[in-house]
Design a protein around this motif. Sequence first.
Motif, mmCIF file in Angstrom:
data_model
loop_
_atom_site.group_PDB
_atom_site.id
_atom_site.type_symbol
_atom_site.label_atom_id
_atom_site.label_comp_id
_atom_site.label_asym_id
_atom_site.label_seq_id
_atom_site.Cartn_x
_atom_site.Cartn_y
_atom_site.Cartn_z
ATOM 1 N N ASN A 5 0.832 -1.204 0.000
ATOM 2 C CA ASN A 5 0.000 0.000 0.000
ATOM 3 C C ASN A 5 0.867 1.254 0.000
ATOM 4 O OD1 ASN A 5 -2.469 -1.139 -0.047
ATOM 5 N ND2 ASN A 5 -2.985 -0.728 2.079
ATOM 6 N N GLU A 6 1.865 1.266 0.866
ATOM 7 C CA GLU A 6 2.710 2.454 0.973
ATOM 8 C C GLU A 6 3.468 2.683 -0.317
ATOM 9 O OE1 GLU A 6 4.760 1.115 4.369
ATOM 10 O OE2 GLU A 6 3.441 2.134 5.781
ATOM 11 N N ASN A 7 3.905 1.594 -0.957
ATOM 12 C CA ASN A 7 4.584 1.715 -2.246
ATOM 13 C C ASN A 7 3.728 2.483 -3.228
ATOM 14 O OD1 ASN A 7 6.929 0.397 -1.690
ATOM 15 N ND2 ASN A 7 6.205 -1.607 -2.384
ATOM 16 N N ARG A 8 2.456 2.095 -3.342
ATOM 17 C CA ARG A 8 1.597 2.656 -4.367
ATOM 18 C C ARG A 8 1.111 4.060 -4.006
ATOM 19 N NH1 ARG A 8 2.107 -0.400 -8.807
ATOM 20 N NH2 ARG A 8 0.077 0.272 -9.513
ATOM 21 N N LYS A 9 0.947 4.355 -2.733
ATOM 22 C CA LYS A 9 0.455 5.665 -2.320
ATOM 23 C C LYS A 9 1.463 6.763 -2.577
ATOM 24 C CE LYS A 9 -2.930 4.350 1.154
ATOM 25 N NZ LYS A 9 -3.267 4.346 2.569
ATOM 26 N N ARG A 10 2.691 6.384 -2.851
ATOM 27 C CA ARG A 10 3.710 7.398 -3.074
ATOM 28 C C ARG A 10 3.606 8.011 -4.458
ATOM 29 N NH1 ARG A 10 9.068 4.495 -0.988
ATOM 30 N NH2 ARG A 10 10.004 6.389 -1.821
ATOM 31 N N TYR A 11 2.638 7.601 -5.252
ATOM 32 C CA TYR A 11 2.386 8.224 -6.556
ATOM 33 C C TYR A 11 0.915 8.580 -6.684
ATOM 34 C CZ TYR A 11 1.228 8.644 -11.407
ATOM 35 O OH TYR A 11 0.716 9.066 -12.594
ATOM 36 N N ARG A 12 0.589 9.796 -7.134
ATOM 37 C CA ARG A 12 -0.735 10.382 -7.361
ATOM 38 C C ARG A 12 -1.733 9.999 -6.287
ATOM 39 N NH1 ARG A 12 -3.422 7.220 -12.595
ATOM 40 N NH2 ARG A 12 -2.587 5.229 -12.123
ATOM 41 N N GLN A 88 -1.342 11.966 -23.376
ATOM 42 C CA GLN A 88 0.086 12.207 -23.267
ATOM 43 C C GLN A 88 0.592 11.702 -21.923
ATOM 44 O OE1 GLN A 88 0.632 16.440 -23.945
ATOM 45 N NE2 GLN A 88 1.028 16.090 -26.118
ATOM 46 N N TRP A 89 1.830 11.237 -21.931
ATOM 47 C CA TRP A 89 2.471 10.785 -20.706
ATOM 48 C C TRP A 89 3.685 11.665 -20.451
ATOM 49 C CZ3 TRP A 89 0.682 6.866 -17.551
ATOM 50 C CH2 TRP A 89 -0.380 6.115 -18.059
ATOM 51 N N ILE A 90 3.725 12.258 -19.271
ATOM 52 C CA ILE A 90 4.790 13.175 -18.888
ATOM 53 C C ILE A 90 5.900 12.398 -18.178
ATOM 54 C CG2 ILE A 90 5.339 15.315 -17.674
ATOM 55 C CD1 ILE A 90 3.287 15.548 -19.966
ATOM 56 N N PHE A 91 7.149 12.717 -18.500
ATOM 57 C CA PHE A 91 8.270 11.998 -17.904
ATOM 58 C C PHE A 91 8.221 12.028 -16.373
ATOM 59 C CE2 PHE A 91 10.482 12.628 -22.090
ATOM 60 C CZ PHE A 91 10.678 11.286 -22.351
ATOM 61 N N GLY A 92 7.874 13.167 -15.814
ATOM 62 C CA GLY A 92 7.809 13.260 -14.355
ATOM 63 C C GLY A 92 6.788 12.306 -13.759
ATOM 64 N N GLU A 93 5.665 12.143 -14.456
ATOM 65 C CA GLU A 93 4.631 11.222 -14.002
ATOM 66 C C GLU A 93 5.136 9.780 -14.034
ATOM 67 O OE1 GLU A 93 0.035 10.011 -15.238
ATOM 68 O OE2 GLU A 93 1.256 11.236 -16.578
ATOM 69 N N ILE A 94 5.813 9.432 -15.114
ATOM 70 C CA ILE A 94 6.348 8.074 -15.241
ATOM 71 C C ILE A 94 7.390 7.807 -14.156
ATOM 72 C CG2 ILE A 94 7.669 6.529 -16.742
ATOM 73 C CD1 ILE A 94 6.381 8.039 -19.132
ATOM 74 N N ASP A 96 7.576 9.171 -11.243
ATOM 75 C CA ASP A 96 6.889 9.021 -9.960
ATOM 76 C C ASP A 96 6.233 7.649 -9.826
ATOM 77 O OD1 ASP A 96 7.636 11.543 -9.204
ATOM 78 O OD2 ASP A 96 5.698 12.481 -9.635
ATOM 79 N N MET A 97 5.691 7.131 -10.928
ATOM 80 C CA MET A 97 5.080 5.806 -10.892
ATOM 81 C C MET A 97 6.124 4.747 -10.558
ATOM 82 S SD MET A 97 2.643 6.177 -14.277
ATOM 83 C CE MET A 97 1.970 4.510 -14.278
ATOM 84 N N ILE A 98 7.279 4.837 -11.217
ATOM 85 C CA ILE A 98 8.328 3.837 -11.010
ATOM 86 C C ILE A 98 8.894 3.937 -9.595
ATOM 87 C CG2 ILE A 98 10.627 3.094 -11.737
ATOM 88 C CD1 ILE A 98 9.889 4.109 -14.565
ATOM 89 N N SER A 99 9.230 5.140 -9.176
ATOM 90 C CA SER A 99 9.837 5.317 -7.848
ATOM 91 C C SER A 99 8.807 5.181 -6.737
ATOM 92 C CB SER A 99 10.542 6.674 -7.765
ATOM 93 O OG SER A 99 9.627 7.738 -7.989
ATOM 94 N N GLY A 135 9.192 17.059 -20.080
ATOM 95 C CA GLY A 135 8.814 16.713 -21.435
ATOM 96 C C GLY A 135 7.819 15.574 -21.506
ATOM 97 N N THR A 136 7.406 15.293 -22.731
ATOM 98 C CA THR A 136 6.405 14.257 -22.991
ATOM 99 C C THR A 136 7.087 13.015 -23.540
ATOM 100 O OG1 THR A 136 4.743 15.943 -23.497
ATOM 101 C CG2 THR A 136 4.300 13.708 -24.267
ATOM 102 N N ALA A 137 6.725 11.858 -22.981
ATOM 103 C CA ALA A 137 7.350 10.600 -23.379
ATOM 104 C C ALA A 137 6.759 10.091 -24.690
ATOM 105 C CB ALA A 137 7.157 9.552 -22.287
ATOM 106 N N ASP A 138 7.615 9.481 -25.487
ATOM 107 C CA ASP A 138 7.197 8.828 -26.719
ATOM 108 C C ASP A 138 6.908 7.367 -26.371
ATOM 109 O OD1 ASP A 138 6.637 8.168 -29.308
ATOM 110 O OD2 ASP A 138 8.730 8.133 -29.978
ATOM 111 N N VAL A 139 5.703 7.100 -25.887
ATOM 112 C CA VAL A 139 5.370 5.772 -25.394
ATOM 113 C C VAL A 139 5.117 4.809 -26.547
ATOM 114 C CG1 VAL A 139 4.408 6.723 -23.272
ATOM 115 C CG2 VAL A 139 2.885 6.266 -25.205
ATOM 116 N N ARG A 140 5.142 3.518 -26.238
ATOM 117 C CA ARG A 140 4.860 2.474 -27.225
ATOM 118 C C ARG A 140 3.661 1.651 -26.760
ATOM 119 N NH1 ARG A 140 10.400 -0.586 -27.580
ATOM 120 N NH2 ARG A 140 10.484 0.042 -25.384
#
Length: 463
Positions: A5-12, A88-94, A96-99, A135-140
């Motif tokens: 839970n704590e892992n996931r709450k650290r993003y958005r 669009q996916w923002i690098f900062g958002e990505i 935050d999701m990973i970390s 910036g904006t990520a070029d996602v696949r």
Amino acid sequence: MISKNENRKRYRGLTARRGLSWLLALCLLAAALAGCGDGGESAASEPPAAEEKEETAAPVEPGIAEEINERTIAAEGSGVVDLTADRQWIFGEIRDMISGYGFPSGDLLNGRTITEEDRQRIEEARDLESLPEEGTADVRYGILNDNAAVRSFPTEETLCATGDRSSFDLFQESMFRAGEGVIVLHQAGNWLFVQGEDYYGWIPGDAVSFCSFGLMSAWLEIEDFLVVTDAYAEIPDTELTLRMGTRIPSVSADGDENARAVLPLAGDGADGYVTASDGKLVFQTEPAEDALPVRFLDLPEGSCRSGWEELTEENITARAEKLLGVPYGWGDGDGNMDCSSAVCSVFRCFGVILPRNSGDMDKTGAEVTDLAGMGTEEKLAFIESLPAGSVLIMNGHVMIYMGEKELDGETGPVILQEVTGYTGADGVPVWCMSCVETSLNVFKSSGESFTELMLYSVVFPAG
């Protein structure tokens, strides 16, 4: 100690992606089989060898399921997303999701004591430094050609708190089904960090067959498909086992009246190719630009049906009973199921996408009732009034209410749950590590009854 839970709450404002912390889960297990957290041999019968067969019931119009899904997607914190909504996916958002996944506090890495060097190596494997700050990520985009374990870190190594039977791999989060779409947000070596329909995390890169956004959308929105309604469907002459709720497109070439189930092919020997034309999935025998190679699947007889099932009490409970005996697996470890993935699997047969974890299931776009303010007797009376097939949620655990039925010689309210263990009304701990039907009158080792701990009920409209 860091819980999932704590892992996931650290993003958005990350919602409780895992209702019960891993530490609490292990303590409960050690304290005489208290219950289950989300997180051997399959009980599914040995499939007959062969032809592609499905149940003969007519496909169901998806209206009710679509309405539920739209409300679930719109609910803040549900974790369910619309992959076909171009955004669009923002690098900062990505980043935050990973970390947002904190390093779990397990002691044993691959059975030996973890070192600080191990932690640093696994954290560095995420390659966060390669992500720009702005910036904006070029996602696949892609479709899964196999089931894919979802991990909090890009590693196949196991991290456990103990070495006994009550220990789970703390890197394990969930499992995506073959045929699901993913948005690839970041790559580190052979690992991909992806957003799926109901979860995000790291998966092996070879599980993804890349395609355009248009082709992924056409694949996910195809109207002709089969859905697996058995606990598992082992595909003859392959190593592929499909899980309950897996949705497989059914396609045919021009002039061919016989539709075939298909999945993306990883490797050589394609049976054909699919492309997108005017938003529709088109099958062809020759390769073309942006064509996805596919293989035909022969599903075991009786393991699937054409289109979604009708959402009724009888159908929900019948599907749920197919899971009886399926081994428990935290985060779907070893291809098994935990409490919330079992519930999700049942409702996917009806086209309903639930939040992946028990702590988020009150965000489901159906009729949710808050039970927290009720006394135990009031809760019991309310639960007994619910239609069979309703979902019951307590802290860190979720189950399906099966209605009033006879069990072990007594008639009363019965629940179906994928569970590690529980304490019976007689005070005797039961270690089951599988999906079982029990009386509602069961307890945690603390002496608290499941009834008094119920927080929410979810009722689904018939249709």
